[in-house]
Design a protein around this motif. Structure first.
Motif, PDB file in Angstrom:
ATOM      1  N   SER A 218       4.491  19.327  16.139  1.00 43.10           N
ATOM      2  CA  SER A 218       3.598  19.860  15.109  1.00 43.10           C
ATOM      3  C   SER A 218       3.029  18.725  14.255  1.00 43.10           C
ATOM      4  O   SER A 218       3.597  17.632  14.164  1.00 43.10           O
ATOM      5  CB  SER A 218       4.345  20.852  14.217  1.00 43.10           C
ATOM      6  OG  SER A 218       5.416  20.201  13.541  1.00 43.10           O
ATOM      7  N   ASP A 219       1.893  19.011  13.597  1.00 38.19           N
ATOM      8  CA  ASP A 219       1.298  18.062  12.662  1.00 38.19           C
ATOM      9  C   ASP A 219       2.151  17.982  11.393  1.00 38.19           C
ATOM     10  O   ASP A 219       2.967  18.873  11.102  1.00 38.19           O
ATOM     11  CB  ASP A 219      -0.123  18.491  12.292  1.00 38.19           C
ATOM     12  CG  ASP A 219      -1.054  18.527  13.500  1.00 38.19           C
ATOM     13  OD1 ASP A 219      -0.720  17.906  14.521  1.00 38.19           O
ATOM     14  OD2 ASP A 219      -2.105  19.186  13.412  1.00 38.19           O
ATOM     15  N   ALA A 220       1.951  16.909  10.637  1.00 39.01           N
ATOM     16  CA  ALA A 220       2.691  16.731   9.384  1.00 39.01           C
ATOM     17  C   ALA A 220       1.858  15.892   8.424  1.00 39.01           C
ATOM     18  O   ALA A 220       0.979  15.130   8.843  1.00 39.01           O
ATOM     19  CB  ALA A 220       4.037  16.055   9.641  1.00 39.01           C
ATOM     20  N   VAL A 221       2.133  16.052   7.130  1.00 42.42           N
ATOM     21  CA  VAL A 221       1.546  15.210   6.089  1.00 42.42           C
ATOM     22  C   VAL A 221       2.696  14.543   5.340  1.00 42.42           C
ATOM     23  O   VAL A 221       3.611  15.231   4.856  1.00 42.42           O
ATOM     24  CB  VAL A 221       0.661  16.017   5.124  1.00 42.42           C
ATOM     25  CG1 VAL A 221       0.127  15.112   4.018  1.00 42.42           C
ATOM     26  CG2 VAL A 221      -0.485  16.679   5.876  1.00 42.42           C
ATOM     27  N   ILE A 222       2.658  13.214   5.250  1.00 41.82           N
ATOM     28  CA  ILE A 222       3.787  12.468   4.712  1.00 41.82           C
ATOM     29  C   ILE A 222       3.294  11.332   3.810  1.00 41.82           C
ATOM     30  O   ILE A 222       2.141  10.899   3.910  1.00 41.82           O
ATOM     31  CB  ILE A 222       4.639  11.854   5.847  1.00 41.82           C
ATOM     32  CG1 ILE A 222       3.788  10.879   6.685  1.00 41.82           C
ATOM     33  CG2 ILE A 222       5.256  12.942   6.705  1.00 41.82           C
ATOM     34  CD1 ILE A 222       4.575  10.066   7.666  1.00 41.82           C
ATOM     35  N   PRO A 223       4.159  10.804   2.924  1.00 42.47           N
ATOM     36  CA  PRO A 223       3.857   9.533   2.256  1.00 42.47           C
ATOM     37  C   PRO A 223       4.186   8.373   3.184  1.00 42.47           C
ATOM     38  O   PRO A 223       5.117   8.457   3.995  1.00 42.47           O
ATOM     39  CB  PRO A 223       4.782   9.549   1.038  1.00 42.47           C
ATOM     40  CG  PRO A 223       5.949  10.382   1.470  1.00 42.47           C
ATOM     41  CD  PRO A 223       5.397  11.420   2.419  1.00 42.47           C
TER      42      PRO A 223
ATOM     43  N   ARG B 272       0.842  -1.198   0.000  1.00 46.51           N
ATOM     44  CA  ARG B 272       0.000   0.000   0.000  1.00 46.51           C
ATOM     45  C   ARG B 272       0.875   1.246   0.000  1.00 46.51           C
ATOM     46  O   ARG B 272       1.940   1.274   0.625  1.00 46.51           O
ATOM     47  CB  ARG B 272      -0.908   0.049   1.224  1.00 46.51           C
ATOM     48  CG  ARG B 272      -1.985  -1.017   1.298  1.00 46.51           C
ATOM     49  CD  ARG B 272      -3.001  -0.616   2.370  1.00 46.51           C
ATOM     50  NE  ARG B 272      -3.936  -1.682   2.676  1.00 46.51           N
ATOM     51  CZ  ARG B 272      -3.823  -2.505   3.705  1.00 46.51           C
ATOM     52  NH1 ARG B 272      -2.766  -2.391   4.507  1.00 46.51           N
ATOM     53  NH2 ARG B 272      -4.728  -3.421   3.931  1.00 46.51           N
ATOM     54  N   LEU B 273       0.385   2.288  -0.671  1.00 44.26           N
ATOM     55  CA  LEU B 273       1.002   3.612  -0.622  1.00 44.26           C
ATOM     56  C   LEU B 273      -0.088   4.595  -0.231  1.00 44.26           C
ATOM     57  O   LEU B 273      -1.134   4.659  -0.880  1.00 44.26           O
ATOM     58  CB  LEU B 273       1.610   3.978  -1.974  1.00 44.26           C
ATOM     59  CG  LEU B 273       2.313   5.340  -2.036  1.00 44.26           C
ATOM     60  CD1 LEU B 273       3.517   5.374  -1.085  1.00 44.26           C
ATOM     61  CD2 LEU B 273       2.754   5.661  -3.462  1.00 44.26           C
ATOM     62  N   ARG B 274       0.170   5.344   0.844  1.00 47.42           N
ATOM     63  CA  ARG B 274      -0.840   6.260   1.369  1.00 47.42           C
ATOM     64  C   ARG B 274      -0.270   7.666   1.535  1.00 47.42           C
ATOM     65  O   ARG B 274       0.944   7.842   1.715  1.00 47.42           O
ATOM     66  CB  ARG B 274      -1.329   5.825   2.755  1.00 47.42           C
ATOM     67  CG  ARG B 274      -1.887   4.437   2.889  1.00 47.42           C
ATOM     68  CD  ARG B 274      -2.442   4.257   4.308  1.00 47.42           C
ATOM     69  NE  ARG B 274      -2.845   2.896   4.591  1.00 47.42           N
ATOM     70  CZ  ARG B 274      -2.115   2.009   5.229  1.00 47.42           C
ATOM     71  NH1 ARG B 274      -0.889   2.340   5.630  1.00 47.42           N
ATOM     72  NH2 ARG B 274      -2.556   0.792   5.456  1.00 47.42           N
ATOM     73  N   ALA B 275      -1.167   8.653   1.527  1.00 42.25           N
ATOM     74  CA  ALA B 275      -0.872   9.976   2.067  1.00 42.25           C
ATOM     75  C   ALA B 275      -1.436   9.990   3.485  1.00 42.25           C
ATOM     76  O   ALA B 275      -2.608   9.646   3.699  1.00 42.25           O
ATOM     77  CB  ALA B 275      -1.518  11.065   1.228  1.00 42.25           C
TER      78      ALA B 275
END
Length: 248
Positions: free
Chosen positions: A80-85, A50-53
């Motif tokens: 802090s919050d983060a958005v990652i693959p 699987r590959l997710r954001a």
């Protein structure tokens, strides 16, 4: 003589006709039934990627104290919050039981939580939190395939940098913790599907720091414990070409 031969042939032909007629009147025995072929075991594709954001949403907690006086400094550290693959790889032991390994790296700014310096920026770090989960997948709902998992998380903090204004040194120790997970796949065809996933990582790290510009030191723990909420794609492979929706 010829007449005798002719009579004998006629009698033979009449006898053959009578035998044929008698045989036609006999009931026909049914052909023996063939034994059914043994059922083959259901095949499935045991490998999955699987590959997710993923949105990484840490919680803040813990406590920091002055090492010299024992005085309260803050209620731990908030990241802090983060958005990652995020990449994960799974292996299915059966159609229902699988093991999943999750890998990612995230960047976080760090802030004090509580106390007179509440919300003050104190530095930043990268963290590497490999996680292994044992999962149960529900297989009776067709293309919609929910699952739940539980496992263990190890988190390594690296590239830790203090802000230089409040702290002139900062270290974060590695941590071990329990991980939980719920989610679902919606399979589009034999191999491809859509995924939604929620994980909770219990992440509690040891904190040691010195206060700028002096040499006073503080220590304690930071209960970061993030939620990971993600969506992405699923790919299954490794078995014969058969309908995944029917097999899983």
């Amino acid at each position: 003589m010829i007449r005798i031969v002719r009579c004998a042939m006629a009698a033979l032909m009449l006898g053959a006709s009578a035998v044929a007629a008698f045989a036609a009147d006999l009931p026909v025995a049914p052909a023996p039934a063939l034994a059914p072929a043994p059922a083959l075991p259901e095949a499935f594709q045991p490998f999955q990627v699987r590959l997710r954001a993923v949105g990484v949403l840490p919680e803040g907690g813990g406590i920091l104290q002055n090492n010299a006086t024992g005085g309260f400094v803050s209620g731990g550290v908030k990241a802090s919050d983060a958005v990652i693959p995020e990449l994960d790889v799974s292996y299915f032991f059966t159609k229902n039981i699988a093991i999943e390994a999750v890998c990612c790296v995230s960047y976080h700014n760090l802030f004090l939580k509580g106390g007179t310096l509440n919300g003050s920026y104190i530095g930043h770090t990268l963290l590497f939190p490999p996680t292994v989960l044992l999962q149960y997948h529900v297989t009776t709902l067709g293309a919609f395939q929910p699952y739940a998992g539980v496992g263990v998380n190890y988190t390594h903090f690296f590239s830790v940098h203090p802000d230089g204004q409040i702290l002139n040194s900062l270290s974060l120790g590695d941590s071990w913790g329990v991980a939980g997970q719920i989610g679902f796949d919606y399979m589009i065809d034999d191999h491809w599907g859509l995924n939604f996933d929620v994980k909770k990582l219990l992440m509690n790290t040891r904190v040691n720091a010195t206060v700028a510009p002096g040499i006073a030191s503080v220590s304690g723990n930071a209960a970061i414990s993030p939620w990971l909420i993600g969506a992405g794609i699923t790919y299954r492979f490794g078995g014969p070409a058969s309908a995944i929706v029917a097999k899983y």
